[in-house]
Every structure is written in C-alpha cells, then in structure tokens.
Write an enzyme that holds these catalytic residues in place. Structure first.
Site, PDB file in Angstrom:
ATOM      1  N   HIS A  44     -30.543  44.229  64.683  1.00 55.04           N
ATOM      2  CA  HIS A  44     -30.094  43.291  65.970  1.00 55.04           C
ATOM      3  C   HIS A  44     -29.366  43.966  66.934  1.00 55.04           C
ATOM      4  O   HIS A  44     -29.686  43.762  68.093  1.00 55.04           O
ATOM      5  CB  HIS A  44     -29.410  41.861  65.428  1.00 55.04           C
ATOM      6  CG  HIS A  44     -29.981  40.973  64.303  1.00 55.04           C
ATOM      7  ND1 HIS A  44     -29.281  41.044  63.213  1.00 55.04           N
ATOM      8  CD2 HIS A  44     -31.069  40.214  64.558  1.00 55.04           C
ATOM      9  CE1 HIS A  44     -30.329  40.015  62.668  1.00 55.04           C
ATOM     10  NE2 HIS A  44     -31.201  39.680  63.256  1.00 55.04           N
ATOM     11  N   GLN A  96     -38.544  26.313  61.836  1.00 55.00           N
ATOM     12  CA  GLN A  96     -39.250  27.387  61.524  1.00 55.00           C
ATOM     13  C   GLN A  96     -39.509  27.528  59.853  1.00 55.00           C
ATOM     14  O   GLN A  96     -40.155  28.636  59.499  1.00 55.00           O
ATOM     15  CB  GLN A  96     -39.190  28.591  62.294  1.00 55.00           C
ATOM     16  CG  GLN A  96     -37.892  29.319  61.746  1.00 55.00           C
ATOM     17  CD  GLN A  96     -37.612  30.608  62.833  1.00 55.00           C
ATOM     18  OE1 GLN A  96     -37.144  30.283  63.901  1.00 55.00           O
ATOM     19  NE2 GLN A  96     -37.634  31.733  62.189  1.00 55.00           N
ATOM     20  N   GLU A 103     -39.848  45.071  65.818  1.00 51.49           N
ATOM     21  CA  GLU A 103     -41.129  45.109  65.125  1.00 51.49           C
ATOM     22  C   GLU A 103     -41.192  45.012  63.852  1.00 51.49           C
ATOM     23  O   GLU A 103     -42.311  44.716  63.267  1.00 51.49           O
ATOM     24  CB  GLU A 103     -41.779  46.658  65.461  1.00 51.49           C
ATOM     25  CG  GLU A 103     -42.117  46.643  67.173  1.00 51.49           C
ATOM     26  CD  GLU A 103     -42.630  48.129  67.283  1.00 51.49           C
ATOM     27  OE1 GLU A 103     -42.332  49.085  66.388  1.00 51.49           O
ATOM     28  OE2 GLU A 103     -43.381  48.218  68.177  1.00 51.49           O
ATOM     29  N   MET A 127     -31.244  34.628  64.366  1.00 54.66           N
ATOM     30  CA  MET A 127     -30.806  33.699  63.599  1.00 54.66           C
ATOM     31  C   MET A 127     -29.496  34.020  63.082  1.00 54.66           C
ATOM     32  O   MET A 127     -29.142  33.339  62.107  1.00 54.66           O
ATOM     33  CB  MET A 127     -31.836  33.078  62.451  1.00 54.66           C
ATOM     34  CG  MET A 127     -33.076  32.740  63.325  1.00 54.66           C
ATOM     35  SD  MET A 127     -34.134  31.605  62.301  1.00 54.66           S
ATOM     36  CE  MET A 127     -34.430  32.853  60.859  1.00 54.66           C
ATOM     37  N   GLY A 128     -28.774  34.875  63.473  1.00 53.22           N
ATOM     38  CA  GLY A 128     -27.433  35.091  63.075  1.00 53.22           C
ATOM     39  C   GLY A 128     -27.535  36.023  61.778  1.00 53.22           C
ATOM     40  O   GLY A 128     -28.551  36.843  61.607  1.00 53.22           O
ATOM     41  N   ALA A 129     -26.419  36.389  61.178  1.00 50.80           N
ATOM     42  CA  ALA A 129     -26.198  37.294  60.140  1.00 50.80           C
ATOM     43  C   ALA A 129     -26.790  38.720  60.557  1.00 50.80           C
ATOM     44  O   ALA A 129     -27.524  39.251  60.098  1.00 50.80           O
ATOM     45  CB  ALA A 129     -27.166  36.980  58.886  1.00 50.80           C
ATOM     46  N   LEU A 151     -34.071  46.821  57.667  1.00 48.92           N
ATOM     47  CA  LEU A 151     -33.083  45.894  57.695  1.00 48.92           C
ATOM     48  C   LEU A 151     -33.586  44.429  57.959  1.00 48.92           C
ATOM     49  O   LEU A 151     -34.404  44.169  58.752  1.00 48.92           O
ATOM     50  CB  LEU A 151     -31.967  46.500  58.726  1.00 48.92           C
ATOM     51  CG  LEU A 151     -31.572  47.753  58.455  1.00 48.92           C
ATOM     52  CD1 LEU A 151     -30.326  47.999  59.497  1.00 48.92           C
ATOM     53  CD2 LEU A 151     -31.008  48.063  57.083  1.00 48.92           C
ATOM     54  N   GLN A 166     -44.828  38.014  64.639  1.00 49.07           N
ATOM     55  CA  GLN A 166     -44.025  37.342  65.274  1.00 49.07           C
ATOM     56  C   GLN A 166     -44.282  37.642  66.924  1.00 49.07           C
ATOM     57  O   GLN A 166     -44.318  36.854  67.649  1.00 49.07           O
ATOM     58  CB  GLN A 166     -42.647  37.078  64.881  1.00 49.07           C
ATOM     59  CG  GLN A 166     -41.638  36.392  65.929  1.00 49.07           C
ATOM     60  CD  GLN A 166     -40.210  36.461  65.270  1.00 49.07           C
ATOM     61  OE1 GLN A 166     -40.132  35.343  64.718  1.00 49.07           O
ATOM     62  NE2 GLN A 166     -39.326  37.173  65.596  1.00 49.07           N
TER      63      GLN A 166
HETATM   64  O1  PAF Z   1     -36.890  36.424  64.235  1.00 49.06           O
HETATM   65  C1  PAF Z   1     -35.992  35.860  64.224  1.00 49.06           C
HETATM   66  O2  PAF Z   1     -34.865  35.705  63.839  1.00 49.06           O
HETATM   67  C2  PAF Z   1     -36.425  34.424  64.630  1.00 49.06           C
HETATM   68  O3  PAF Z   1     -37.712  34.020  64.050  1.00 49.06           O
HETATM   69  C3  PAF Z   1     -36.203  33.996  66.043  1.00 49.06           C
HETATM   70  C4  PAF Z   1     -37.103  34.740  66.949  1.00 49.06           C
HETATM   71  C5  PAF Z   1     -34.862  34.281  66.400  1.00 49.06           C
HETATM   72  C6  PAF Z   1     -36.637  32.423  66.325  1.00 49.06           C
HETATM   73  O4  PAF Z   1     -35.586  31.624  65.679  1.00 49.06           O
END
Ligand code: PAF
Length: 298
Positions: A52, A76, A164, A45-47, A200, A169
C-alpha cells in the site's frame, strides 16, 4: 496527515483546497504552483503494508493531495468469515501513513457513512468480472465497483492507484471507468514482494511463519513456468504450475488461468495475444488463507 471520518468533511476539505488551488496545510511544501492542482486516491481496506505504501508514495510524487481511503467494504465479501477475520488496525495504519510523507488525507468512514442505505446498483463487465475471482466469489466485483465508484464520486481524483497484485480488479475497474465515463486515470503499480517472493497482502497477517515460507512457492513456481514457455504449450505450462503447487503440503490451487492481459479471456496458444498473464489463487495453511498472485508471460 489528516484523519477524516465523514464524507461531508472530506468533500469540504477538498472543495476548499481545490478552490484555493493549493494544498492542505500539512502539504504546503507541495504548493509551489503545480501546473494543475491534482488529487490522488489510494483505495485500501486498511491493515496497510509496504505494498500500500508504495502506492501512497507514487501518489505523493504525482499529486498535491493524496487521499488514502481505509474502509473494510462489506459488500465485496461473499464469505462472512473472510470479512470477520480480515485484519484491521486504524491506529497502526495512521502511524504508517504519518511516517510515509506529507500531504496525506486518511479517510476512514464507518459502514453507515458509506452505505446510508443499501446499495442496489449492479455492475457487470464480462468477461473481466465473471471469470476467475468473479466465478469463485460471486458478487465480489459488484461490491468492489460499488465502493470504488462511490469513492471516485466523492473524491473526484485525477489519478487512482491500484496494486497489480489484484490484477483482475484493475481490469474490472478500468472497464467501470470507461463505462461510466469517469475522468480518472487508473495507475497500476507493481506488486511488492517479501524477500522470498510472496506477494504482500493484508491477508498474509493470517499466516504463521511456516505458512509464509510455504506460500513463497507460489511465485517461485510461477517464475519457473516462464522458462517453459518457449518449448511448451499453454496447457502444459498450466498443468506444470498446478501439479507443482498441489504437490507442496499446505497448498491447494483453486484455479490457475492463462488469459489475455486485457480482456481476461482464456488463451489456448502463446500466439493468441501479445499480452498474456497467468492468474492464480491458492489456499494456504490451516485456516486456510486464500492467496492470489499472477505472472506476466508476454
Ligand atoms: O483492493 C482492495 O483493497 C479493495 O478491493 C478496494 C479497491 C480498496 C475496494 O474496497
């Protein structure tokens, strides 16, 4: 790095490259006849932060092209304020991706691009999506499944990489992949932590320095609880964690559940499963910011 904003452009690029059986120009170094041309997907979702980037690096090692989706998915978020204050900075994200390696396609669509009409599909995989985050954030995992399934259908990745940190999720996405018979491998990647142990998260940007310091108690306490396992019951370990964290000014535990690592059903004894995880959500600081973390007991 290539930046793309529409599904049509992304589909076109992947189709061309799949047909040619080699990588996009920026990833030509990887085209040295891999056994099977493969696409990795890192949904975000960026940032973007180091957590990531660790997923992106893993995908770059294992695939010819890595699609990193950058999309703040509104479906979500059950709390509008949480969505409004979620940090975002596409320019900075692209800079980080550009510096991480070659072979990256950043896909940053608009909301209307991903949802040209309201998504009325309903996903339900209890107990994985109904407990813990599912019970405190109604509709959250339905929204996650809506966007992740759309991304899977669009990108058709061979592998998809998830941190993780968002332990639950991964369990929900795995169930969805099984239920929909999607041909994608879900690759869980270890949580990346600050020096003090804070997992993080993009939401950490909403904490001031003192709050970040306080938040380090979450993992410290979870780690201390590991040592109690041998001599204490599940209930006692649970109570130790909740009491210790609630005693820290600036922290308030929303829930702490000790569960089977796959079904996410509660366990009452350490003998109940050979895969046991403690999942926690804690409110931290003035806003407050909701922080999640977990620890593997077995
Ligand atoms: O984990 C996230 O950042 C979000 O839930 C995802 C998997 C990108 C779905 O929007």
């Amino acid at each position: 790095m290539v930046l793309i904003h529409t599904a049509a452009e992304l589909r076109g690029l992947l189709l061309r490259e799949r047909a040619a059986g080699h990588s996009v120009p920026s990833v030509a170094h990887l085209a040295s006849s891999p056994a099977r041309w493969a696409v990795g997907l890192v949904p975000t979702m960026g940032a973007l932060h180091e957590g990531h980037l660790s997923l992106v690096r893993r995908s770059l090692e294992e695939n010819d092209v890595t699609v990193v989706s950058i999309f703040l998915n509104p479906t979500q978020f059950n709390d509008k304020k949480d969505l409004e204050r979620y940090p975002s900075n596409l320019e900075a994200d692209c800079r980080l991706l550009g510096a991480t390696g070659q072979g990256i396609v950043a896909f940053a669509p608009t909301v209307s691009e991903m949802y040209p009409e309201p998504d009325t599909r309903r996903f339900s995989y209890p107990p994985t999506d109904s407990v813990m985050e599912g019970s405190f954030r109604p509709g959250h995992f339905n929204g996650v499944c809506q966007i992740v399934s759309k991304l899977f259908l669009l990108v058709e990745p061979d592998r998809a990489y998830f941190g993780e940190k968002d332990y639950q999720q991964i369990a929900v996405v795995r169930r969805m992949v099984e239920a929909l018979r999607l041909p994608v491998s879900i690759v869980p990647c270890p949580t990346v932590r600050s020096e003090g142990g804070l997992a993080l998260s993009s939401r950490n940007a909403l904490l001031d320095e003192n709050e970040k310091h306080i938040a380090c108690n979450i993992y410290k306490t979870l780690s201390e609880s590991l040592a109690l396992m041998a001599s204490h019951s599940v209930r006692e370990v649970h109570d130790f964690v909740v009491t210790a964290l609630n005693a820290v000014p600036g922290l308030e535990v929303q829930y702490f559940s000790i569960v089977d690592g796959k079904s996410l059903a509660d366990v009452s004894s350490w003998q109940d499963s050979d895969d046991i995880v403690g999942c926690i959500t804690v409110f931290c600081g003035k806003l407050p910011v909701r922080l999640i973390d977990h620890i593997k007991y077995r």
